[in-house]
Design a protein around this motif. Structure first.
Motif, PDB file in Angstrom:
ATOM      1  N   ARG A 145       0.844  -1.202   0.000  1.00 52.46           N
ATOM      2  CA  ARG A 145       0.000   0.000   0.000  1.00 52.46           C
ATOM      3  C   ARG A 145       0.873   1.243   0.000  1.00 52.46           C
ATOM      4  N   PRO A 146       0.348   2.352  -0.504  1.00 53.02           N
ATOM      5  CA  PRO A 146       1.128   3.595  -0.460  1.00 53.02           C
ATOM      6  C   PRO A 146       1.417   3.991   0.980  1.00 53.02           C
ATOM      7  N   ALA A 147       2.570   4.622   1.176  1.00 52.91           N
ATOM      8  CA  ALA A 147       2.930   5.127   2.492  1.00 52.91           C
ATOM      9  C   ALA A 147       3.643   6.471   2.319  1.00 52.91           C
ATOM     10  N   PHE A 148       4.220   6.950   3.402  1.00 56.69           N
ATOM     11  CA  PHE A 148       4.791   8.298   3.431  1.00 56.69           C
ATOM     12  C   PHE A 148       5.795   8.515   2.300  1.00 56.69           C
ATOM     13  N   THR A 149       6.700   7.566   2.105  1.00 61.64           N
ATOM     14  CA  THR A 149       7.740   7.724   1.089  1.00 61.64           C
ATOM     15  C   THR A 149       7.138   7.894  -0.292  1.00 61.64           C
ATOM     16  N   ASP A 150       6.175   7.064  -0.619  1.00 63.21           N
ATOM     17  CA  ASP A 150       5.530   7.158  -1.932  1.00 63.21           C
ATOM     18  C   ASP A 150       4.933   8.538  -2.160  1.00 63.21           C
ATOM     19  N   ILE A 151       4.205   9.027  -1.175  1.00 65.44           N
ATOM     20  CA  ILE A 151       3.488  10.290  -1.349  1.00 65.44           C
ATOM     21  C   ILE A 151       4.455  11.466  -1.366  1.00 65.44           C
ATOM     22  N   ALA A 152       5.536  11.383  -0.586  1.00 63.66           N
ATOM     23  CA  ALA A 152       6.522  12.467  -0.575  1.00 63.66           C
ATOM     24  C   ALA A 152       7.228  12.594  -1.921  1.00 63.66           C
ATOM     25  N   ILE A 153       7.442  11.470  -2.604  1.00 67.30           N
ATOM     26  CA  ILE A 153       8.191  11.444  -3.857  1.00 67.30           C
ATOM     27  C   ILE A 153       7.291  11.642  -5.072  1.00 67.30           C
ATOM     28  N   PHE A 154       6.107  11.100  -5.005  1.00 71.00           N
ATOM     29  CA  PHE A 154       5.217  11.003  -6.160  1.00 71.00           C
ATOM     30  C   PHE A 154       5.017  12.301  -6.954  1.00 71.00           C
ATOM     31  N   PRO A 155       4.728  13.452  -6.325  1.00 75.88           N
ATOM     32  CA  PRO A 155       4.433  14.641  -7.145  1.00 75.88           C
ATOM     33  C   PRO A 155       5.587  15.065  -8.059  1.00 75.88           C
TER      34      PRO A 155
END
Length: 209
Positions: A145-155
């Motif tokens: 599942r998505p977590a902090f790292t994914d969301i911090a990098i994604f944009p």
């Protein structure tokens, strides 16, 4: 009525995107003030003279001026999705640092006196390849599942991909491309990309999420 934290944001800013995604995931409500960057409100500049978004002004007067701090503050209030179980600070710093520098030179070459940004585009590929390798092991950087790292990098990966979407689609990075597509198409991302008019003093408060 208890005063809400005030978030100064700009819809298309990747730093503001990740802050809004964490606030939405935490369901911590704030008053959203949409900023036009060429016409920054004095109230925001008074709170944060550096003049960049996002800025979160807490009811006790504290000011959070960095998007990662806003993310961590929101998730400290409520982290029902377990995002804080995967917070790879080294990977985030590599994205915010060298990759973001290459991205800016690629996307805006004329700001840096360049004819084009292809050298910097190609320099960024090593980071993308590393992310792709990590994503061959699990759907998201922290697991299933998505977590902090994914969301911090994604944009920032989204911004890179959108600079030349046709070229990006040809890269041999299927795991990264699938990861990006899933996050771009998520209900969470759709929910934080609603359009708001520029905030002005006297406007009715806009509550987010």
């Amino acid at each position: 009525m208890t005063a809400l934290p005030i978030l100064y944001s700009f819809r298309r800013c990747p730093y503001a995107m990740r802050a809004r995604m964490a606030l939405a995931a935490s369901a911590v409500q704030v008053e959203l003030r949409e900023v036009v960057l060429r016409d920054k409100p004095p109230e925001m500049l008074e709170a944060s003279p550096k003049g960049t978004v996002p800025v979160l002004v807490l009811p006790d007067g504290r000011v959070l001026e960095e998007s990662l701090d806003i993310m961590r503050w929101a998730l400290a209030q409520s982290d029902s999705l377990g995002w804080l179980t995967h917070d790879d600070q080294n990977l985030i710093l590599a994205t915010d640092g060298p990759f973001k520098i290459a991205l800016d030179h690629y996307k805006y070459p004329h700001r840096y006196g360049l004819t084009d940004g292809t050298v910097h585009r190609d320099a960024a590929l090593a980071h993308l390849a590393h992310l792709n390798t990590l994503l061959t092991r699990s759907l998201y950087l922290g697991g299933a599942r998505p977590a902090f790292t994914d969301i911090a990098i994604f944009p920032f990966i989204r911004q890179f991909a959108a600079t030349d979407a046709i070229w990006f689609a040809t890269l041999p990075l299927p795991a990264l491309q699938s990861w990006l597509s899933g996050l771009v198409g998520s209900d969470l991302f759709a929910s934080i990309m609603a359009r708001y008019k520029q905030w002005k003093v006297g406007d009715a408060p806009v509550h987010f999420p």
